[in-house]
Design a protein around this motif. Structure first.
Motif, PDB file in Angstrom:
ATOM      1  N   PHE A  70       1.256   4.949   0.167  1.00 35.82           N
ATOM      2  CA  PHE A  70       1.416   3.503   0.159  1.00 35.82           C
ATOM      3  C   PHE A  70       1.877   2.992   1.519  1.00 35.82           C
ATOM      4  O   PHE A  70       1.430   1.945   1.983  1.00 35.82           O
ATOM      5  CB  PHE A  70       2.408   3.078  -0.928  1.00 35.82           C
ATOM      6  CG  PHE A  70       1.887   3.258  -2.324  1.00 35.82           C
ATOM      7  CD1 PHE A  70       0.518   3.235  -2.582  1.00 35.82           C
ATOM      8  CD2 PHE A  70       2.761   3.461  -3.385  1.00 35.82           C
ATOM      9  CE1 PHE A  70       0.028   3.402  -3.868  1.00 35.82           C
ATOM     10  CE2 PHE A  70       2.274   3.632  -4.678  1.00 35.82           C
ATOM     11  CZ  PHE A  70       0.914   3.596  -4.915  1.00 35.82           C
ATOM     12  N   ARG A  71       2.786   3.735   2.146  1.00 36.12           N
ATOM     13  CA  ARG A  71       3.258   3.314   3.473  1.00 36.12           C
ATOM     14  C   ARG A  71       2.124   3.326   4.489  1.00 36.12           C
ATOM     15  O   ARG A  71       2.003   2.421   5.314  1.00 36.12           O
ATOM     16  CB  ARG A  71       4.402   4.215   3.933  1.00 36.12           C
ATOM     17  CG  ARG A  71       5.749   3.871   3.316  1.00 36.12           C
ATOM     18  CD  ARG A  71       6.873   4.546   4.078  1.00 36.12           C
ATOM     19  NE  ARG A  71       6.800   5.994   3.967  1.00 36.12           N
ATOM     20  CZ  ARG A  71       7.406   6.701   3.017  1.00 36.12           C
ATOM     21  NH1 ARG A  71       8.119   6.078   2.085  1.00 36.12           N
ATOM     22  NH2 ARG A  71       7.306   8.024   2.992  1.00 36.12           N
ATOM     23  N   ARG A  72       1.281   4.352   4.428  1.00 34.94           N
ATOM     24  CA  ARG A  72       0.155   4.424   5.359  1.00 34.94           C
ATOM     25  C   ARG A  72      -0.831   3.278   5.134  1.00 34.94           C
ATOM     26  O   ARG A  72      -1.314   2.663   6.085  1.00 34.94           O
ATOM     27  CB  ARG A  72      -0.554   5.775   5.228  1.00 34.94           C
ATOM     28  CG  ARG A  72       0.237   6.952   5.792  1.00 34.94           C
ATOM     29  CD  ARG A  72      -0.652   8.178   5.985  1.00 34.94           C
ATOM     30  NE  ARG A  72      -1.218   8.638   4.721  1.00 34.94           N
ATOM     31  CZ  ARG A  72      -0.617   9.498   3.903  1.00 34.94           C
ATOM     32  NH1 ARG A  72       0.592   9.973   4.215  1.00 34.94           N
ATOM     33  NH2 ARG A  72      -1.197   9.884   2.783  1.00 34.94           N
ATOM     34  N   LEU A  73      -1.112   3.007   3.860  1.00 37.92           N
ATOM     35  CA  LEU A  73      -2.031   1.915   3.550  1.00 37.92           C
ATOM     36  C   LEU A  73      -1.463   0.573   3.996  1.00 37.92           C
ATOM     37  O   LEU A  73      -2.187  -0.285   4.509  1.00 37.92           O
ATOM     38  CB  LEU A  73      -2.332   1.888   2.052  1.00 37.92           C
ATOM     39  CG  LEU A  73      -3.163   3.052   1.510  1.00 37.92           C
ATOM     40  CD1 LEU A  73      -3.281   2.957  -0.005  1.00 37.92           C
ATOM     41  CD2 LEU A  73      -4.551   3.076   2.152  1.00 37.92           C
ATOM     42  N   ARG A  74      -0.152   0.404   3.802  1.00 35.65           N
ATOM     43  CA  ARG A  74       0.480  -0.851   4.203  1.00 35.65           C
ATOM     44  C   ARG A  74       0.445  -1.023   5.709  1.00 35.65           C
ATOM     45  O   ARG A  74       0.153  -2.116   6.218  1.00 35.65           O
ATOM     46  CB  ARG A  74       1.933  -0.887   3.711  1.00 35.65           C
ATOM     47  CG  ARG A  74       2.631  -2.212   3.981  1.00 35.65           C
ATOM     48  CD  ARG A  74       4.006  -2.219   3.347  1.00 35.65           C
ATOM     49  NE  ARG A  74       4.828  -1.133   3.864  1.00 35.65           N
ATOM     50  CZ  ARG A  74       6.019  -0.806   3.378  1.00 35.65           C
ATOM     51  NH1 ARG A  74       6.507  -1.470   2.332  1.00 35.65           N
ATOM     52  NH2 ARG A  74       6.712   0.187   3.907  1.00 35.65           N
ATOM     53  N   ARG A  75       0.705   0.068   6.443  1.00 36.80           N
ATOM     54  CA  ARG A  75       0.654  -0.012   7.907  1.00 36.80           C
ATOM     55  C   ARG A  75      -0.755  -0.356   8.380  1.00 36.80           C
ATOM     56  O   ARG A  75      -0.931  -1.151   9.299  1.00 36.80           O
ATOM     57  CB  ARG A  75       1.119   1.305   8.516  1.00 36.80           C
ATOM     58  CG  ARG A  75       2.628   1.509   8.492  1.00 36.80           C
ATOM     59  CD  ARG A  75       3.039   2.599   9.471  1.00 36.80           C
ATOM     60  NE  ARG A  75       2.456   3.886   9.103  1.00 36.80           N
ATOM     61  CZ  ARG A  75       3.071   4.785   8.349  1.00 36.80           C
ATOM     62  NH1 ARG A  75       4.284   4.521   7.849  1.00 36.80           N
ATOM     63  NH2 ARG A  75       2.492   5.941   8.068  1.00 36.80           N
ATOM     64  N   ARG A  76      -1.763   0.254   7.747  1.00 38.11           N
ATOM     65  CA  ARG A  76      -3.142  -0.028   8.138  1.00 38.11           C
ATOM     66  C   ARG A  76      -3.516  -1.476   7.835  1.00 38.11           C
ATOM     67  O   ARG A  76      -4.222  -2.124   8.616  1.00 38.11           O
ATOM     68  CB  ARG A  76      -4.090   0.923   7.420  1.00 38.11           C
ATOM     69  CG  ARG A  76      -4.004   2.370   7.918  1.00 38.11           C
ATOM     70  CD  ARG A  76      -4.886   3.294   7.125  1.00 38.11           C
ATOM     71  NE  ARG A  76      -4.739   4.680   7.553  1.00 38.11           N
ATOM     72  CZ  ARG A  76      -5.347   5.711   6.982  1.00 38.11           C
ATOM     73  NH1 ARG A  76      -6.145   5.502   5.946  1.00 38.11           N
ATOM     74  NH2 ARG A  76      -5.162   6.939   7.441  1.00 38.11           N
ATOM     75  N   ILE A  87      -1.444  -4.035   7.706  1.00 33.43           N
ATOM     76  CA  ILE A  87      -0.746  -4.888   8.675  1.00 33.43           C
ATOM     77  C   ILE A  87      -1.460  -4.865  10.020  1.00 33.43           C
ATOM     78  O   ILE A  87      -1.647  -5.904  10.661  1.00 33.43           O
ATOM     79  CB  ILE A  87       0.720  -4.435   8.819  1.00 33.43           C
ATOM     80  CG1 ILE A  87       1.497  -4.733   7.525  1.00 33.43           C
ATOM     81  CG2 ILE A  87       1.385  -5.138  10.005  1.00 33.43           C
ATOM     82  CD1 ILE A  87       2.889  -4.160   7.513  1.00 33.43           C
ATOM     83  N   ARG A  88      -1.881  -3.654  10.438  1.00 36.05           N
ATOM     84  CA  ARG A  88      -2.614  -3.548  11.708  1.00 36.05           C
ATOM     85  C   ARG A  88      -3.919  -4.338  11.654  1.00 36.05           C
ATOM     86  O   ARG A  88      -4.295  -5.005  12.617  1.00 36.05           O
ATOM     87  CB  ARG A  88      -2.873  -2.087  12.042  1.00 36.05           C
ATOM     88  CG  ARG A  88      -1.670  -1.357  12.626  1.00 36.05           C
ATOM     89  CD  ARG A  88      -2.106  -0.085  13.345  1.00 36.05           C
ATOM     90  NE  ARG A  88      -2.685   0.884  12.425  1.00 36.05           N
ATOM     91  CZ  ARG A  88      -2.005   1.851  11.830  1.00 36.05           C
ATOM     92  NH1 ARG A  88      -0.694   1.975  12.062  1.00 36.05           N
ATOM     93  NH2 ARG A  88      -2.606   2.697  11.023  1.00 36.05           N
ATOM     94  N   ALA A  89      -4.621  -4.262  10.520  1.00 35.35           N
ATOM     95  CA  ALA A  89      -5.885  -4.987  10.380  1.00 35.35           C
ATOM     96  C   ALA A  89      -5.668  -6.494  10.467  1.00 35.35           C
ATOM     97  O   ALA A  89      -6.423  -7.211  11.129  1.00 35.35           O
ATOM     98  CB  ALA A  89      -6.555  -4.629   9.053  1.00 35.35           C
ATOM     99  N   VAL A  90      -4.605  -6.974   9.812  1.00 33.60           N
ATOM    100  CA  VAL A  90      -4.291  -8.406   9.863  1.00 33.60           C
ATOM    101  C   VAL A  90      -3.955  -8.832  11.290  1.00 33.60           C
ATOM    102  O   VAL A  90      -4.414  -9.879  11.771  1.00 33.60           O
ATOM    103  CB  VAL A  90      -3.132  -8.741   8.903  1.00 33.60           C
ATOM    104  CG1 VAL A  90      -2.631 -10.159   9.137  1.00 33.60           C
ATOM    105  CG2 VAL A  90      -3.569  -8.569   7.459  1.00 33.60           C
ATOM    106  N   LEU A  91      -3.166  -8.010  11.990  1.00 28.03           N
ATOM    107  CA  LEU A  91      -2.797  -8.347  13.369  1.00 28.03           C
ATOM    108  C   LEU A  91      -4.017  -8.376  14.283  1.00 28.03           C
ATOM    109  O   LEU A  91      -4.123  -9.231  15.165  1.00 28.03           O
ATOM    110  CB  LEU A  91      -1.767  -7.339  13.888  1.00 28.03           C
ATOM    111  CG  LEU A  91      -0.385  -7.409  13.242  1.00 28.03           C
ATOM    112  CD1 LEU A  91       0.517  -6.291  13.776  1.00 28.03           C
ATOM    113  CD2 LEU A  91       0.262  -8.767  13.486  1.00 28.03           C
ATOM    114  N   VAL A  92      -4.943  -7.446  14.058  1.00 27.12           N
ATOM    115  CA  VAL A  92      -6.172  -7.430  14.858  1.00 27.12           C
ATOM    116  C   VAL A  92      -6.990  -8.695  14.597  1.00 27.12           C
ATOM    117  O   VAL A  92      -7.502  -9.330  15.540  1.00 27.12           O
ATOM    118  CB  VAL A  92      -7.008  -6.168  14.546  1.00 27.12           C
ATOM    119  CG1 VAL A  92      -8.408  -6.289  15.138  1.00 27.12           C
ATOM    120  CG2 VAL A  92      -6.319  -4.932  15.104  1.00 27.12           C
TER     121      VAL A  92
END
Length: 258
Positions: A37-43, A45-50
């Protein structure tokens, strides 16, 4: 006399001990979930920031570059029998009369708000939504970055992007883009195409009356004609001529004029 366990007994005990050890050390499936879940959440967040970064770069690019077109133009070009006429024209080659007329007709407080006209919004609410309250800035955001329609996702994006445009673009630039992407007839986009389509002149040659007639068709360009105006367009154009003179006189056109 104490008997010594036989080899079969020792072998059985060893197997049981190995099974217990395996059961104790085998990771539980649930233990891996928090990490996943942490990995998916980080990904995510990164996608949203991009996406946000790309959108911001897009907004900055359009603050200086001519727009190649809009999604609405693309949709119109796909309709049977519609030929899109669009040519980017810098503000210096557009009659000031057209700029003032469009502001007077569509957003008289354009120079005084930050993207949303709260007075117009309150008036629209009090009238039960029978009148529009979109500013020129909001219309530019809708045309340049979004799609047509009244869906809540589009409205939410419009509300988020409009302040960014107001923050990074000048008022003159916002109006310049609007004058280039507004539809004045079926497939006729922008001041250049509209001036030549209706009056056979360049956008810098438009008279105050011609400019007002163009501005008068903007709310419903497919139902009104600026070249051979009906009674409503003539009355509306007369009001716009007066409105354009008023905003020039009281300073409400100062933010987009040299």
């Amino acid at each position: 006399m104490t008997s010594v366990p036989g080899p079969w007994f020792l072998s059985s005990m060893a197997k049981q001990t190995a099974r217990k050890t395996t059961r104790k050390t085998k990771p539980k499936p649930q233990a891996a979930r928090p990490g996943l879940f942490r990995r998916l959440r980080r990904r995510a967040i990164r996608a949203v920031l991009v996406i946000v970064a790309l959108l911001f770069l897009w907004i900055l690019a359009y603050s200086v570059l001519p727009l190649p077109g809009t999604f609405y133009m693309l949709a119109e070009s796909g309709r049977q029998g519609v030929r899109v006429d669009y040519q980017w024209t810098p503000m210096e080659r557009i009659s000031p009369a057209l700029a003032r007329s469009v502001v007077a007709a569509e957003d008289a407080n354009f120079c005084n708000h930050w993207g949303f006209d709260l007075t117009a919004i309150r008036a629209a609410i009090s009238e039960g939504g029978q009148r529009g309250a979109s500013t020129i800035s909001q219309q530019v955001v809708k045309n340049a970055f979004l799609w047509q329609g009244r869906s809540w996702p589009r409205k939410a994006l419009e509300a988020l992007i409009t302040p960014l445009v107001e923050l990074t673009w000048s008022k003159r630039r916002i109006l310049e883009v609007y004058l280039n992407v507004a539809e004045f007839d079926r497939g006729i986009f922008g001041a250049e195409a509209a001036a030549r389509h209706y009056f056979g002149v360049g956008p810098e040659e438009l008279t105050a009356r011609q400019a007002a007639q163009l501005a008068a068709v903007l709310p419903a360009p497919k139902d009104r004609n600026a070249g051979t105006p009906g009674p409503f367009v003539r009355r509306r154009a007369a009001q716009i001529v007066d409105g354009a003179a008023t905003i020039a006189r009281d300073g409400r056109s100062a933010c987009f004029e040299d």
